[in-house]
Design an enzyme around this catalytic site. Structure first.
Site, PDB file in Angstrom:
ATOM      1  N   SER A 257       0.713  -1.321   0.018  1.00  0.00           N
ATOM      2  CA  SER A 257      -0.004   0.092   0.220  1.00  0.00           C
ATOM      3  C   SER A 257       0.712   1.519   0.053  1.00  0.00           C
ATOM      4  CB  SER A 257      -0.966  -0.048   1.141  1.00  0.00           C
ATOM      5  OG  SER A 257      -1.910   0.789   1.030  1.00  0.00           O
TER       6      SER A 257
ATOM      7  N   ARG B 262     -11.998   6.398   9.150  1.00  0.00           N
ATOM      8  CA  ARG B 262     -11.548   5.193   9.222  1.00  0.00           C
ATOM      9  C   ARG B 262     -12.499   4.323   8.883  1.00  0.00           C
ATOM     10  NH1 ARG B 262      -6.873   2.550   8.775  1.00  0.00           N
ATOM     11  NH2 ARG B 262      -6.700   0.664   9.912  1.00  0.00           N
TER      12      ARG B 262
ATOM     13  N   ASP C 105      -8.492  -6.592  -4.948  1.00  0.00           N
ATOM     14  CA  ASP C 105      -8.283  -5.140  -4.240  1.00  0.00           C
ATOM     15  C   ASP C 105      -8.913  -4.222  -5.327  1.00  0.00           C
ATOM     16  OD1 ASP C 105      -7.082  -2.685  -3.484  1.00  0.00           O
ATOM     17  OD2 ASP C 105      -4.979  -3.534  -3.473  1.00  0.00           O
TER      18      ASP C 105
ATOM     19  N   HIS D 238      -7.879  -4.972  -0.324  1.00  0.00           N
ATOM     20  CA  HIS D 238      -6.661  -4.347  -0.335  1.00  0.00           C
ATOM     21  C   HIS D 238      -5.765  -4.973   0.834  1.00  0.00           C
ATOM     22  CE1 HIS D 238      -3.582  -1.244  -0.259  1.00  0.00           C
ATOM     23  NE2 HIS D 238      -4.147  -0.727   0.648  1.00  0.00           N
ATOM     24  N   ASP D 239      -6.619  -5.283   1.905  1.00  0.00           N
ATOM     25  CA  ASP D 239      -5.969  -5.589   3.166  1.00  0.00           C
ATOM     26  C   ASP D 239      -5.368  -6.825   3.145  1.00  0.00           C
ATOM     27  OD1 ASP D 239      -5.626  -3.481   4.696  1.00  0.00           O
ATOM     28  OD2 ASP D 239      -7.379  -3.955   6.165  1.00  0.00           O
TER      29      ASP D 239
END
Ligand SMILES: CC(=O)SCCNC(=O)CCNC(=O)[C@H](O)C(C)(C)COP(=O)(O)OP(=O)(O)OC[C@H]1O[C@@H](n2cnc3c(N)ncnc32)[C@H](O)[C@@H]1OP(=O)(O)O
Ligand SMILES: N[C@@H](CCO)C(=O)O
Length: 491
Positions: A152, A221, A315, A348-349
């Protein structure tokens, strides 16, 4: 393979007391970087790997702080026997400039006012973050890193390292990243920033010691976290399940598990992160753009490292096409490049969660030695048409056992060894062309070292010229260099 823990670690601090000029032209009076290290730096200082963290990470990437039960954020890939094997490598991770975990950032005290910088902190960029890390690496006495690795925003820093300091790292691992921020990425960051700035407690950035803008930060967040997951993973994890109730409430209280989960992610984030750092770091991400004159190929023209680029199939924040753009640009620049798309539903994570695939792919890339890594680049050569007497003198004076012979256009035409010379003198030959071997066994810079060693063994020879596509000699690899490599534990 037995995989272990990097053990108990302590965060350290590096202080740089001179002013630092930032990409914006602004100056920071001094700098502190919080960092951790794992494993041992070898005598040659050639086994250091720098890990760069993402938006909300910190220096505590692996092992345990005394008394903690939770390890660092990428402990799954760092430790004895893992991809970043701390029995072989010296791993370093520092909190980024602009962060809130021990490095200089908006919550730090401005030495000029004695108060936290707040919104008076200068805007920083990914390039500034990397320049700060370079000061730390210099301080540790490391002139060239073995690798820089990150996912990232960490991947952006890795790319920036290879552009800003082309010779400062041998390998680069870029995971779930991009060569430039897209409008969609900027858009999500802006929603997060707006949430913070609209919180009345943000107070123009001046909230330290007062009520914190937790509401805005939690909202930021929540939005961000949605982009780190995927539609599939949300389905799998939560479906349409309700949170603590049997039926929908027909009101605005929490109905679904996904809502409760996002509230939890938002709330816990506010306990570990500073709202101003969120503003500054997302700005740095938005400004990230390695294209030059609209071209990533031009922007990456000067790089020298060997690259591993990894994308994640699900992602949608940093989609695989962006990694593929990096790969195309690097390929156009003749860089050594390996690409892999991880199959994962995590979104993505996945770069934090897919430890099995990451250990395998990254571990192989890091431990892979190619001819380029051990070849001599300062190669003595001689021209065709030289006499044996001149050649012999050159070899004796320079202490050479192998001498590649070049044709008039600079291409490899043959090779001569000290043994050939001895035989030639004994048989009264006069010209090099009469005795040199024309059928030269060669290698290329990106050939794995094992393959080159095998070829030497098969042909019973002790050195191979390394040639490029135009048959120019760009290096030489000797059996001695390979045995040194096999005999030593560290890269
Ligand atoms: C480089 C860096 O990025 S460093 C920073 C990395 N870490 C973070 O970003 C922390 C934020 N978390 C994340 O990004 C991700 O959650 C990950 C990738 C770290 C971990 O993912 P997972 O292991 O899949 O955890 P998951 O997303 O399920 O979250 C688990 C948490 O949600 C909570 N949770 C799960 N379901 C619910 C629910 N229905 N209601 C409320 N809370 C819930 C769990 O109790 C757990 O809480 P805890 O973390 O306080 O113990
Ligand atoms: N979970 C990651 C996502 C951003 O890459 C972070 O919080 O840093």
């Amino acid at each position: 393979m037995i995989k272990g823990s990097a053990g108990i670690v302590k965060t350290q601090e590096y202080h740089y007391s001179s002013p630092i000029v930032l990409e914006s032209g602004e100056t920071l009076p001094s700098l502190t970087l919080a960092y951790e290290t794992y494993g041992k730096l070898n005598r040659e200082k050639s086994n250091a790997i720098l890990v760069c963290h993402a938006l909300s990470g910190d220096a505590h990437v692996a092992g345990f702080h005394e008394g903690d039960t939770k390890p660092g954020w990428w402990d799954s890939v760092i430790g004895p026997g893992k991809a970043l094997d701390t029995d072989r490598y010296f791993v370093i991770c520092s909190n980024v400039l602009g962060g809130c975990k021990g490095s200089t950032g908006p919550s730090s005290i401005n030495p000029e006012t004695g108060k936290p910088f707040g919104a008076k902190f200068p805007v920083i960029t990914i390039r500034d973050m990397v320049n700060a890390q370079k000061l730390l690496i210099d301080h540790l006495g490391i002139s060239q890193l073995y690798a820089v690795v990150g996912g990232s925003m960490g991947g952006m820093q890795v790319l920036q390292w290879t552009v800003s300091y082309p010779d400062a790292t041998r390998k680069a691992v870029v995971i779930a990243a991009t060569g430039y921020s897209t409008p969609q990425q900027i858009a999500f960051n802006e929603v997060g920033r707006k949430a913070i700035i609209s919180d009345p407690h943000w107070n123009g950035g001046d909230y330290y010691g007062k009520t914190l803008p937790t509401h805005g930060l939690a909202l930021a967040r929540m939005v961000g976290h949605i982009t780190y997951l995927s539609n599939e993973s949300m389905h799998e994890k939560f479906g349409r399940a309700l949170q603590g109730k049997d039926r929908i409430g027909f009101d605005f209280s929490t109905d679904f598990k996904i809502e409760s989960y996002l509230h939890h992610q938002g709330d816990t984030f506010t306990r570990r992160f500073d709202a101003n750092s969120y503003l500054y770091i997302t700005k740095a991400i938005d400004y990230f753009d390695l294209t030059k004159d609209g071209s990533l190929t031009t922007g990456l023209a000067g790089v020298n490292a060997a690259f591993l680029v990894i994308s994640v199939s699900s992602d949608w924040l940093y989609p695989p096409y962006q990694s593929q753009e990096i790969v195309s640009a690097l390929t156009a620049n003749d860089a050594e490049i390996h690409y892999c798309e991880i199959r994962s539903n995590y979104g993505h994570d996945a770069f934090l969660l897919e430890s099995g695939q990451l250990n395998y792919i990254v571990g192989r890339f890091l431990s892979r030695t190619v001819v380029r890594d051990v070849m001599i680049t300062d190669v003595h050569t001689i021209e065709e048409g030289t006499t044996i007497a001149v050649t012999a003198r050159r070899m004796v004076n320079q202490g050479l056992n192998h001498l590649p012979v070049l044709s008039a256009n600079g291409q490899l035409a043959g090779i001569v060894t000290s043994w050939d010379i001895a035989k030639a003198v004994a048989s009264n030959f006069l010209w090099l062309d009469e005795i040199m071997s024309r059928d030269v066994v060669t290698t290329t810079p990106d050939e794995p070292i094992e393959a080159a060693a095998k070829r030497m063994e098969e042909h019973a020879i002790s050195a191979l010229p390394v040639i490029d596509e135009e048959q120019h000699v760009i290096g030489l690899i000797t059996a001695d260099a390979i045995s040194v490599l096999v005999g030593r534990a560290n890269p």
